[in-house]
Motif scaffolding. Sequence first.
Motif, PDB file in Angstrom:
ATOM      1  N   VAL A 106     -58.972  74.946  35.406  1.00 22.74           N
ATOM      2  CA  VAL A 106     -57.511  74.787  35.449  1.00 22.74           C
ATOM      3  C   VAL A 106     -56.971  75.211  36.805  1.00 22.74           C
ATOM      4  O   VAL A 106     -56.133  74.517  37.407  1.00 22.74           O
ATOM      5  N   ALA A 107     -57.463  76.349  37.293  1.00 15.94           N
ATOM      6  CA  ALA A 107     -57.033  76.810  38.620  1.00 15.94           C
ATOM      7  C   ALA A 107     -57.463  75.819  39.695  1.00 15.94           C
ATOM      8  O   ALA A 107     -56.744  75.614  40.682  1.00 15.94           O
ATOM      9  N   GLY A 108     -58.626  75.184  39.504  1.00 13.98           N
ATOM     10  CA  GLY A 108     -59.087  74.198  40.472  1.00 13.98           C
ATOM     11  C   GLY A 108     -58.156  72.992  40.547  1.00 13.98           C
ATOM     12  O   GLY A 108     -57.850  72.500  41.635  1.00 13.98           O
ATOM     13  N   ILE A 109     -57.703  72.524  39.393  1.00 20.30           N
ATOM     14  CA  ILE A 109     -56.768  71.391  39.376  1.00 20.30           C
ATOM     15  C   ILE A 109     -55.455  71.781  40.042  1.00 20.30           C
ATOM     16  O   ILE A 109     -54.900  71.029  40.850  1.00 20.30           O
ATOM     17  N   LEU A 110     -54.963  72.975  39.734  1.00 24.69           N
ATOM     18  CA  LEU A 110     -53.726  73.449  40.363  1.00 24.69           C
ATOM     19  C   LEU A 110     -53.931  73.645  41.866  1.00 24.69           C
ATOM     20  O   LEU A 110     -53.024  73.374  42.666  1.00 24.69           O
ATOM     21  N   GLY A 111     -55.125  74.102  42.245  1.00 28.97           N
ATOM     22  CA  GLY A 111     -55.418  74.265  43.671  1.00 28.97           C
ATOM     23  C   GLY A 111     -55.420  72.941  44.411  1.00 28.97           C
ATOM     24  O   GLY A 111     -54.958  72.852  45.558  1.00 28.97           O
ATOM     25  N   SER A 112     -55.939  71.899  43.772  1.00 29.11           N
ATOM     26  CA  SER A 112     -55.924  70.583  44.418  1.00 29.11           C
ATOM     27  C   SER A 112     -54.492  70.091  44.589  1.00 29.11           C
ATOM     28  O   SER A 112     -54.157  69.468  45.608  1.00 29.11           O
ATOM     29  N   ILE A 113     -53.640  70.360  43.598  1.00 27.26           N
ATOM     30  CA  ILE A 113     -52.232  69.994  43.710  1.00 27.26           C
ATOM     31  C   ILE A 113     -51.577  70.734  44.868  1.00 27.26           C
ATOM     32  O   ILE A 113     -50.824  70.153  45.657  1.00 27.26           O
ATOM     33  N   LEU A 114     -51.889  72.034  44.982  1.00 30.80           N
ATOM     34  CA  LEU A 114     -51.318  72.843  46.061  1.00 30.80           C
ATOM     35  C   LEU A 114     -51.759  72.332  47.432  1.00 30.80           C
ATOM     36  O   LEU A 114     -50.920  72.121  48.325  1.00 30.80           O
ATOM     37  N   PHE A 115     -53.062  72.109  47.608  1.00 34.72           N
ATOM     38  CA  PHE A 115     -53.556  71.655  48.903  1.00 34.72           C
ATOM     39  C   PHE A 115     -53.049  70.251  49.234  1.00 34.72           C
ATOM     40  O   PHE A 115     -52.719  69.950  50.380  1.00 34.72           O
ATOM     41  N   GLY A 116     -52.978  69.386  48.224  1.00 35.71           N
ATOM     42  CA  GLY A 116     -52.442  68.058  48.452  1.00 35.71           C
ATOM     43  C   GLY A 116     -50.973  68.100  48.827  1.00 35.71           C
ATOM     44  O   GLY A 116     -50.519  67.377  49.725  1.00 35.71           O
ATOM     45  N   ALA A 117     -50.210  68.970  48.142  1.00 38.35           N
ATOM     46  CA  ALA A 117     -48.783  69.098  48.445  1.00 38.35           C
ATOM     47  C   ALA A 117     -48.558  69.635  49.852  1.00 38.35           C
ATOM     48  O   ALA A 117     -47.650  69.184  50.569  1.00 38.35           O
ATOM     49  N   LEU A 118     -49.376  70.598  50.267  1.00 36.97           N
ATOM     50  CA  LEU A 118     -49.237  71.158  51.618  1.00 36.97           C
ATOM     51  C   LEU A 118     -49.524  70.092  52.682  1.00 36.97           C
ATOM     52  O   LEU A 118     -48.799  69.993  53.678  1.00 36.97           O
ATOM     53  N   THR A 119     -50.568  69.300  52.452  1.00 34.89           N
ATOM     54  CA  THR A 119     -50.885  68.237  53.414  1.00 34.89           C
ATOM     55  C   THR A 119     -49.795  67.179  53.414  1.00 34.89           C
ATOM     56  O   THR A 119     -49.416  66.655  54.468  1.00 34.89           O
ATOM     57  N   GLY A 120     -49.272  66.856  52.220  1.00 32.05           N
ATOM     58  CA  GLY A 120     -48.158  65.913  52.147  1.00 32.05           C
ATOM     59  C   GLY A 120     -46.922  66.444  52.851  1.00 32.05           C
ATOM     60  O   GLY A 120     -46.178  65.678  53.490  1.00 32.05           O
ATOM     61  N   THR A 121     -46.710  67.754  52.749  1.00 26.86           N
ATOM     62  CA  THR A 121     -45.560  68.363  53.426  1.00 26.86           C
ATOM     63  C   THR A 121     -45.670  68.218  54.940  1.00 26.86           C
ATOM     64  O   THR A 121     -44.669  67.960  55.629  1.00 26.86           O
ATOM     65  N   VAL A 122     -46.893  68.372  55.458  1.00 26.14           N
ATOM     66  CA  VAL A 122     -47.097  68.192  56.903  1.00 26.14           C
ATOM     67  C   VAL A 122     -46.694  66.785  57.316  1.00 26.14           C
ATOM     68  O   VAL A 122     -45.979  66.586  58.324  1.00 26.14           O
ATOM     69  N   HIS A 123     -47.132  65.801  56.537  1.00 27.43           N
ATOM     70  CA  HIS A 123     -46.788  64.410  56.855  1.00 27.43           C
ATOM     71  C   HIS A 123     -45.280  64.184  56.732  1.00 27.43           C
ATOM     72  O   HIS A 123     -44.682  63.463  57.542  1.00 27.43           O
ATOM     73  N   ALA A 124     -44.668  64.796  55.734  1.00 33.98           N
ATOM     74  CA  ALA A 124     -43.228  64.636  55.537  1.00 33.98           C
ATOM     75  C   ALA A 124     -42.439  65.254  56.689  1.00 33.98           C
ATOM     76  O   ALA A 124     -41.463  64.671  57.181  1.00 33.98           O
ATOM     77  N   VAL A 125     -42.848  66.433  57.114  1.00 29.63           N
ATOM     78  CA  VAL A 125     -42.134  67.109  58.209  1.00 29.63           C
ATOM     79  C   VAL A 125     -42.232  66.301  59.499  1.00 29.63           C
ATOM     80  O   VAL A 125     -41.231  66.086  60.202  1.00 29.63           O
ATOM     81  N   THR A 126     -43.436  65.828  59.812  1.00 28.13           N
ATOM     82  CA  THR A 126     -43.623  65.125  61.082  1.00 28.13           C
ATOM     83  C   THR A 126     -42.918  63.768  61.095  1.00 28.13           C
ATOM     84  O   THR A 126     -42.369  63.367  62.128  1.00 28.13           O
ATOM     85  N   THR A 127     -42.926  63.061  59.958  1.00 28.83           N
ATOM     86  CA  THR A 127     -42.375  61.706  59.940  1.00 28.83           C
ATOM     87  C   THR A 127     -40.906  61.658  59.548  1.00 28.83           C
ATOM     88  O   THR A 127     -40.110  60.958  60.180  1.00 28.83           O
ATOM     89  N   VAL A 128     -40.546  62.395  58.505  1.00 26.91           N
ATOM     90  CA  VAL A 128     -39.169  62.336  58.003  1.00 26.91           C
ATOM     91  C   VAL A 128     -38.237  63.181  58.860  1.00 26.91           C
ATOM     92  O   VAL A 128     -37.133  62.745  59.234  1.00 26.91           O
ATOM     93  N   PHE A 130     -39.034  64.927  62.001  1.00 29.99           N
ATOM     94  CA  PHE A 130     -39.157  64.791  63.450  1.00 29.99           C
ATOM     95  C   PHE A 130     -39.299  63.340  63.911  1.00 29.99           C
ATOM     96  O   PHE A 130     -39.265  63.085  65.119  1.00 29.99           O
ATOM     97  N   GLY A 131     -39.479  62.399  62.983  1.00 33.33           N
ATOM     98  CA  GLY A 131     -39.523  60.988  63.350  1.00 33.33           C
ATOM     99  C   GLY A 131     -40.769  60.557  64.090  1.00 33.33           C
ATOM    100  O   GLY A 131     -40.738  59.557  64.818  1.00 33.33           O
ATOM    101  N   VAL A 132     -41.882  61.280  63.900  1.00 36.75           N
ATOM    102  CA  VAL A 132     -43.138  60.879  64.529  1.00 36.75           C
ATOM    103  C   VAL A 132     -43.602  59.561  63.917  1.00 36.75           C
ATOM    104  O   VAL A 132     -43.371  59.300  62.730  1.00 36.75           O
ATOM    105  N   ASP A 133     -44.248  58.730  64.710  1.00 32.34           N
ATOM    106  CA  ASP A 133     -44.776  57.465  64.192  1.00 32.34           C
ATOM    107  C   ASP A 133     -45.645  57.738  62.968  1.00 32.34           C
ATOM    108  O   ASP A 133     -46.558  58.566  62.997  1.00 32.34           O
ATOM    109  N   GLN A 134     -45.390  57.000  61.887  1.00 34.95           N
ATOM    110  CA  GLN A 134     -46.040  57.298  60.613  1.00 34.95           C
ATOM    111  C   GLN A 134     -47.535  57.009  60.628  1.00 34.95           C
ATOM    112  O   GLN A 134     -48.322  57.716  59.985  1.00 34.95           O
TER     113      GLN A 134
END
Length: 420
Positions: A106-128, A130-134
């Motif tokens: 269960v913690a592993g599934i939640l951990g994957s959600i956390l790591f995926g969300a953090l990586t998605g946040t990086v993409h969101a910050v840079t593109t949404v 700061f307007g970096v090329d997607q």
Amino acid sequence: MSVPVIEADQSGPNTSASTRGTPLRWMLIVAGVFALVSLVRILTGADDLTSAGALRAAIQAAVPITLAGLGGLWSERAGVVNIGLEGMMIMGALGGAYFTVEHGVVAGILGSILFGALTGTVHAVTTVIFGVDQIVSGVAINIISAGLAAFLAQAWFTGLEGGGPTQSPSLPRPPAITIGPLNDALNELSAKGWFVISDLASLLAALTRNLSLLTILAFVLVGVSGWILWRTAFGLRLRSVGESPSAAESLGVNVYFYKFFAVVMSGIFAGLGGVYLVLVSGPGYQNGLTGGLGYIGLAAMIFGNWRPGGLLIGAGLFGYTTAIRLRGGTIELHALLLVIAVVLIILALWQIYRGSVRRGLITGGIGVVFGVWFATTESVPAEFTGMAPYLATLFVLAFAAQKLRMPAADGQVYRKGSAG
């Protein structure tokens, strides 16, 4: 002054006939292809085409692609191209493995959600923000994630029993469901080899034996995503920022919020696809285990015309050809040449009937080539066998391209106040 509010769209009497008929049309196409495969199985003796084992392996191969594609669907429906799905899957796989080792499934599934969300946040910050090329941001995420995962895997798994610098120890699997008596009866019916009936029994047998709860969760998420995006006011606002963010802003929609939220959600779905690879598809984490599935998920989403149902069919196509290849089914892959030939010839006749004579002749010519290939050979070369899943994906995309329509503002940089 009051701000207009966008309401959820509802299917009503003004809905076009073509829109209403789309799900039924897809169901009829899938049923027709299923019947064709059943007929080819009988004619060629390629029994593994629709065996319960092959279909179970196909489902298992299709689920991570589906989850990655679902991430791309959320992101691109909000107007943000997400090439970084591969990297998000990698980080989800790593996070899932680490937390499973330390705290359980269960913690592993939640951990994957956390790591995926953090990586998605990086993409969101840079593109949404700061307007970096997607595209640039997505490629950077893939490169950085692969390197970071290799570094962290060495730090986290070296010295553990069964682990090493490039892999985790063997991990426990999520709970799975087996309906024994029903599964036994379905297997008996499948063994009779009847046209369509035995093939349907094989499919149901695959779904009633050792069906992981993560597989069920993936199918539920596809349905829930479709309902949220097409049947709620929230989903309508999110899709509106992918079609015309300036118009959405003029109606009071917080464009930044919806884009940011959608990209983070795409990271969560991709992360779940990654943890599926380490907990269900394989015994644990290994460097490079995604093998380009994030890109295939993106292709499946495009094939599905940015809709959940079409995405599921595209992922199933890739998963099926992958399963046949991994099971060593050279006879079955050879039989699929006949399936492809028949499908192409039928498609060619349809195109000619609709007035696209040139396209119909080209499609029919390709179909004849596949038919001749089937008739003049007894097996498929090993080199082609390894490429079959990828060729199937490219093949379908090529023939579906004429009817695809991405969100109008997909990939465009938005800046607040552009509505004027």
